[in-house]
Design a protein around this motif. Structure first.
Motif, mmCIF file in Angstrom:
data_model
loop_
_atom_site.group_PDB
_atom_site.id
_atom_site.type_symbol
_atom_site.label_atom_id
_atom_site.label_comp_id
_atom_site.label_asym_id
_atom_site.label_seq_id
_atom_site.Cartn_x
_atom_site.Cartn_y
_atom_site.Cartn_z
ATOM 1 N N LEU A 1 27.067 -1.746 -23.260
ATOM 2 C CA LEU A 1 26.918 -0.152 -23.380
ATOM 3 C C LEU A 1 27.864 0.557 -24.182
ATOM 4 C CD1 LEU A 1 25.721 0.218 -19.812
ATOM 5 C CD2 LEU A 1 24.218 0.983 -21.891
ATOM 6 N N GLU B 1 22.324 8.905 -18.781
ATOM 7 C CA GLU B 1 22.104 8.138 -20.084
ATOM 8 C C GLU B 1 22.300 6.658 -19.705
ATOM 9 O OE1 GLU B 1 24.896 9.373 -23.154
ATOM 10 O OE2 GLU B 1 24.207 7.967 -24.409
ATOM 11 N N GLU C 1 18.981 5.464 -18.344
ATOM 12 C CA GLU C 1 18.222 5.258 -19.176
ATOM 13 C C GLU C 1 18.358 3.921 -20.181
ATOM 14 O OE1 GLU C 1 15.361 6.300 -19.365
ATOM 15 O OE2 GLU C 1 14.662 5.324 -21.322
ATOM 16 N N LEU C 2 19.460 3.935 -20.593
ATOM 17 C CA LEU C 2 20.126 2.824 -21.529
ATOM 18 C C LEU C 2 20.001 1.687 -20.716
ATOM 19 C CD1 LEU C 2 22.915 3.737 -24.061
ATOM 20 C CD2 LEU C 2 20.492 2.622 -24.446
ATOM 21 N N ARG D 1 17.512 -1.032 -20.176
ATOM 22 C CA ARG D 1 17.355 -1.976 -21.500
ATOM 23 C C ARG D 1 18.143 -2.890 -21.727
ATOM 24 N NH1 ARG D 1 13.418 1.462 -23.850
ATOM 25 N NH2 ARG D 1 13.316 3.424 -22.451
#
Ligand SMILES: [Zn+2]
Length: 260
Positions: free
Chosen positions: A204, A246, A249-250, A253
Protein backbone atom coordinates in the motif's frame (compact mmCIF):
# COMPACT_ATOMS: atom_id res chain seq x y z
CA UNK A 1 -52.42 -31.90 11.93
CA UNK A 2 -52.33 -34.88 9.59
CA UNK A 3 -52.78 -34.58 5.88
CA UNK A 4 -55.93 -36.26 4.57
CA UNK A 5 -55.58 -38.83 1.87
CA UNK A 6 -55.73 -37.09 -1.46
CA UNK A 7 -54.25 -33.84 -0.18
CA UNK A 8 -51.28 -32.85 -2.31
CA UNK A 9 -48.81 -31.31 0.10
CA UNK A 10 -45.77 -29.77 -1.60
CA UNK A 11 -42.52 -31.50 -0.64
CA UNK A 12 -40.63 -29.78 2.19
CA UNK A 13 -37.50 -27.78 1.56
CA UNK A 14 -34.42 -29.94 1.05
CA UNK A 15 -30.71 -29.29 1.57
CA UNK A 16 -29.20 -27.66 -1.52
CA UNK A 17 -32.53 -26.41 -2.91
CA UNK A 18 -32.64 -23.10 -4.69
CA UNK A 19 -35.36 -20.78 -3.54
CA UNK A 20 -36.39 -17.74 -5.55
CA UNK A 21 -38.46 -15.11 -3.76
CA UNK A 22 -39.39 -12.24 -6.08
CA UNK A 23 -35.96 -11.13 -7.37
CA UNK A 24 -33.94 -12.77 -4.58
CA UNK A 25 -32.20 -16.10 -5.19
CA UNK A 26 -31.30 -18.09 -2.09
CA UNK A 27 -29.44 -21.30 -1.40
CA UNK A 28 -31.21 -23.56 1.10
CA UNK A 29 -29.45 -25.25 4.00
CA UNK A 30 -31.56 -27.66 6.07
CA UNK A 31 -30.60 -28.72 9.58
CA UNK A 32 -32.40 -31.05 11.97
CA UNK A 33 -31.02 -29.10 14.93
CA UNK A 34 -32.54 -25.83 13.76
CA UNK A 35 -35.86 -24.63 15.17
CA UNK A 36 -36.39 -21.43 13.21
CA UNK A 37 -35.64 -19.97 9.80
CA UNK A 38 -32.57 -17.74 9.54
CA UNK A 39 -30.86 -15.78 6.77
CA UNK A 40 -27.20 -15.08 6.10
CA UNK A 41 -25.44 -12.99 3.49
CA UNK A 42 -22.14 -14.66 2.58
CA UNK A 43 -18.87 -12.77 2.04
CA UNK A 44 -19.36 -13.19 -1.72
CA UNK A 45 -22.79 -11.50 -1.31
CA UNK A 46 -24.65 -14.81 -1.89
CA UNK A 47 -27.84 -15.36 0.13
CA UNK A 48 -28.49 -18.44 2.27
CA UNK A 49 -31.70 -19.52 3.94
CA UNK A 50 -31.22 -21.82 6.94
CA UNK A 51 -34.33 -23.93 7.46
CA UNK A 52 -35.49 -26.48 10.03
CA UNK A 53 -36.36 -29.93 8.66
CA UNK A 54 -39.69 -30.59 7.02
CA UNK A 55 -40.84 -27.03 6.38
CA UNK A 56 -42.67 -26.05 3.19
CA UNK A 57 -41.28 -23.53 0.72
CA UNK A 58 -44.31 -21.25 1.16
CA UNK A 59 -43.41 -20.69 4.80
CA UNK A 60 -39.80 -19.90 3.86
CA UNK A 61 -40.94 -17.44 1.20
CA UNK A 62 -43.03 -15.60 3.73
CA UNK A 63 -40.02 -15.42 6.07
CA UNK A 64 -37.74 -14.10 3.30
CA UNK A 65 -40.30 -11.42 2.31
CA UNK A 66 -40.60 -10.27 5.92
CA UNK A 67 -36.80 -9.74 6.02
CA UNK A 68 -36.36 -8.41 2.51
CA UNK A 69 -35.20 -4.91 3.49
CA UNK A 70 -32.50 -6.31 5.79
CA UNK A 71 -31.30 -8.79 3.13
CA UNK A 72 -31.04 -6.16 0.41
CA UNK A 73 -29.17 -3.70 2.67
CA UNK A 74 -26.79 -6.37 3.92
CA UNK A 75 -26.13 -7.69 0.42
CA UNK A 76 -25.35 -4.15 -0.78
CA UNK A 77 -22.85 -3.72 2.04
CA UNK A 78 -21.19 -7.06 1.23
CA UNK A 79 -20.88 -6.13 -2.43
CA UNK A 80 -19.18 -2.86 -1.54
CA UNK A 81 -16.71 -4.51 0.85
CA UNK A 82 -16.21 -7.89 -0.84
CA UNK A 83 -12.54 -8.97 -1.07
CA UNK A 84 -11.16 -8.58 -4.59
CA UNK A 85 -7.67 -9.85 -3.82
CA UNK A 86 -5.83 -10.94 -6.96
CA UNK A 87 -3.73 -14.06 -7.40
CA UNK A 88 -0.18 -13.87 -8.76
CA UNK A 89 1.97 -16.02 -11.01
CA UNK A 90 5.73 -16.36 -10.90
CA UNK A 91 6.26 -15.30 -14.50
CA UNK A 92 8.45 -12.67 -16.12
CA UNK A 93 6.65 -9.31 -16.00
CA UNK A 94 4.12 -10.16 -13.26
CA UNK A 95 3.29 -6.97 -11.37
CA UNK A 96 3.97 -6.57 -7.65
CA UNK A 97 3.32 -3.51 -5.52
CA UNK A 98 5.61 -2.00 -2.95
CA UNK A 99 4.70 1.18 -1.03
CA UNK A 100 2.12 2.15 -3.64
CA UNK A 101 4.35 1.72 -6.71
CA UNK A 102 4.31 -1.18 -9.14
CA UNK A 103 7.32 -3.27 -10.04
CA UNK A 104 7.61 -6.02 -12.62
CA UNK A 105 9.10 -9.37 -11.78
CA UNK A 106 12.32 -10.22 -13.56
CA UNK A 107 13.52 -13.82 -13.45
CA UNK A 108 17.27 -14.05 -13.85
CA UNK A 109 19.71 -16.93 -14.06
CA UNK A 110 22.47 -15.25 -12.03
CA UNK A 111 20.84 -13.26 -9.20
CA UNK A 112 22.98 -10.79 -7.30
CA UNK A 113 24.07 -11.94 -3.86
CA UNK A 114 22.04 -10.98 -0.81
CA UNK A 115 18.58 -12.49 -0.78
CA UNK A 116 16.53 -14.54 -3.22
CA UNK A 117 14.52 -11.46 -4.20
CA UNK A 118 15.87 -7.94 -4.65
CA UNK A 119 14.51 -4.62 -5.84
CA UNK A 120 17.00 -3.50 -8.48
CA UNK A 121 16.60 -0.58 -10.89
CA UNK A 122 12.81 -0.60 -10.66
CA UNK A 123 12.44 -4.36 -11.07
CA UNK A 124 11.79 -7.11 -8.56
CA UNK A 125 14.57 -9.52 -9.42
CA UNK A 126 14.19 -13.18 -8.52
CA UNK A 127 16.40 -16.20 -9.08
CA UNK A 128 14.84 -18.10 -12.00
CA UNK A 129 15.42 -21.39 -10.21
CA UNK A 130 13.44 -20.09 -7.24
CA UNK A 131 10.46 -19.29 -9.49
CA UNK A 132 10.40 -22.92 -10.64
CA UNK A 133 8.66 -23.89 -7.41
CA UNK A 134 5.54 -21.77 -6.69
CA UNK A 135 5.73 -22.48 -2.94
CA UNK A 136 9.43 -21.60 -2.75
CA UNK A 137 8.98 -18.54 -4.95
CA UNK A 138 6.05 -17.32 -2.88
CA UNK A 139 8.03 -17.82 0.32
CA UNK A 140 10.95 -15.83 -1.13
CA UNK A 141 8.62 -12.96 -2.07
CA UNK A 142 6.91 -12.95 1.33
CA UNK A 143 10.33 -12.98 2.96
CA UNK A 144 11.35 -9.99 0.84
CA UNK A 145 8.20 -8.06 1.84
CA UNK A 146 8.93 -8.87 5.48
CA UNK A 147 12.52 -7.66 5.31
CA UNK A 148 11.85 -4.55 3.20
CA UNK A 149 8.75 -3.68 5.24
CA UNK A 150 10.57 -4.14 8.54
CA UNK A 151 13.35 -1.79 7.45
CA UNK A 152 10.91 0.85 6.17
CA UNK A 153 8.49 0.76 9.10
CA UNK A 154 11.42 0.72 11.54
CA UNK A 155 12.31 4.23 10.37
CA UNK A 156 8.70 5.45 10.72
CA UNK A 157 8.26 4.22 14.28
CA UNK A 158 10.43 6.83 15.99
CA UNK A 159 8.85 9.98 14.47
CA UNK A 160 5.32 8.68 15.09
CA UNK A 161 6.09 7.60 18.65
CA UNK A 162 7.61 11.04 19.31
CA UNK A 163 4.58 12.81 17.86
CA UNK A 164 2.22 10.74 20.01
CA UNK A 165 4.49 10.82 23.09
CA UNK A 166 4.31 7.04 23.44
CA UNK A 167 7.13 4.50 23.93
CA UNK A 168 8.52 2.71 20.88
CA UNK A 169 7.48 -0.96 20.87
CA UNK A 170 9.39 -3.85 19.32
CA UNK A 171 8.50 -4.30 15.69
CA UNK A 172 8.06 -7.40 13.55
CA UNK A 173 6.65 -7.95 10.07
CA UNK A 174 5.12 -11.34 9.33
CA UNK A 175 2.01 -13.15 8.11
CA UNK A 176 -1.04 -11.96 10.09
CA UNK A 177 -3.70 -13.47 7.83
CA UNK A 178 -6.10 -10.72 6.78
CA UNK A 179 -5.08 -8.26 9.53
CA UNK A 180 -2.82 -5.31 8.73
CA UNK A 181 -1.41 -4.94 12.21
CA UNK A 182 -1.67 -5.94 15.86
CA UNK A 183 -0.24 -4.70 19.12
CA UNK A 184 0.54 -6.84 22.15
CA UNK A 185 1.45 -5.07 25.40
CA UNK A 186 4.62 -6.07 27.24
CA UNK A 187 4.35 -8.08 30.44
CA UNK A 188 5.48 -6.21 33.53
CA UNK A 189 5.96 -2.44 33.52
CA UNK A 190 9.56 -2.33 32.35
CA UNK A 191 9.21 -4.36 29.15
CA UNK A 192 7.94 -2.78 25.95
CA UNK A 193 5.10 -4.18 23.88
CA UNK A 194 5.29 -5.62 20.38
CA UNK A 195 3.81 -4.23 17.20
CA UNK A 196 3.27 -6.75 14.40
CA UNK A 197 2.54 -5.68 10.85
CA UNK A 198 1.29 -8.01 8.13
CA UNK A 199 3.61 -8.18 5.09
CA UNK A 200 0.82 -7.42 2.52
CA UNK A 201 0.51 -3.97 4.14
CA UNK A 202 3.71 -2.88 2.40
CA UNK A 203 2.07 -3.03 -1.00
CA UNK A 204 0.00 0.00 0.00
CA UNK A 205 1.02 3.66 -0.39
CA UNK A 206 3.16 5.08 2.41
CA UNK A 207 0.42 7.22 3.95
CA UNK A 208 -1.67 4.07 4.53
CA UNK A 209 1.23 2.17 6.08
CA UNK A 210 1.70 5.25 8.28
CA UNK A 211 -1.96 5.04 9.27
CA UNK A 212 -1.50 1.45 10.47
CA UNK A 213 1.76 2.32 12.29
CA UNK A 214 0.04 5.25 14.06
CA UNK A 215 -3.03 3.10 14.81
CA UNK A 216 -0.96 0.34 16.44
CA UNK A 217 1.16 2.91 18.30
CA UNK A 218 -1.98 4.42 19.78
CA UNK A 219 -2.68 0.97 21.24
CA UNK A 220 0.49 1.31 23.34
CA UNK A 221 -1.54 3.80 25.38
CA UNK A 222 -5.14 2.62 24.86
CA UNK A 223 -6.07 -1.00 24.14
CA UNK A 224 -9.35 -1.51 22.31
CA UNK A 225 -11.17 0.97 20.09
CA UNK A 226 -13.00 3.19 22.57
CA UNK A 227 -13.43 6.97 22.36
CA UNK A 228 -10.04 7.54 24.10
CA UNK A 229 -8.30 5.52 21.42
CA UNK A 230 -9.73 7.50 18.50
CA UNK A 231 -9.07 10.79 20.33
CA UNK A 232 -5.38 9.91 20.70
CA UNK A 233 -5.12 8.78 17.09
CA UNK A 234 -6.87 11.94 15.85
CA UNK A 235 -4.45 14.14 17.78
CA UNK A 236 -1.54 12.58 15.86
CA UNK A 237 -3.35 12.03 12.55
CA UNK A 238 -6.39 14.34 12.14
CA UNK A 239 -7.33 12.75 8.78
CA UNK A 240 -7.35 9.21 10.21
CA UNK A 241 -10.94 8.49 9.13
CA UNK A 242 -10.20 9.16 5.44
CA UNK A 243 -7.11 6.98 5.67
CA UNK A 244 -9.04 4.19 7.34
CA UNK A 245 -11.66 4.08 4.59
CA UNK A 246 -8.96 4.31 1.92
CA UNK A 247 -7.23 1.35 3.57
CA UNK A 248 -10.50 -0.63 3.49
CA UNK A 249 -11.06 0.22 -0.15
CA UNK A 250 -7.51 -0.33 -1.47
CA UNK A 251 -6.76 -3.12 0.98
CA UNK A 252 -9.36 -5.46 -0.45
CA UNK A 253 -7.54 -5.26 -3.82
CA UNK A 254 -4.08 -6.20 -2.53
CA UNK A 255 -2.33 -9.49 -3.07
CA UNK A 256 -2.62 -11.59 0.09
CA UNK A 257 -0.26 -14.33 -1.07
CA UNK A 258 -2.57 -16.40 -3.31
CA UNK A 259 -0.79 -18.01 -6.27
CA UNK A 260 -2.48 -19.17 -9.45
ZN1 LIG B 1 -6.74 -1.36 16.60
Amino acid sequence: MTALAGDRLPPPLAEGDRLTVDDLALRVRVSGRRKRFALTVETDAGLTLHAPEGRPAAEAEEFVRAHRAWLVAKRGLRERTRPLNPTKRLVEGEVFRYLGRTYRLALVADPPAGGKVNLIAGRLVMDREQAGSPAGGRAALVDWYCRAGRAWAGRRLQPWAARMAVPEPDLEVRDLGRRWGTYRPGDGDSSVGRMSLGWPLFQLPMHLVDYVVAHELAHTRVLGHGADFWRLLRSALPEYEERRSELDELGRRMWMGEMS
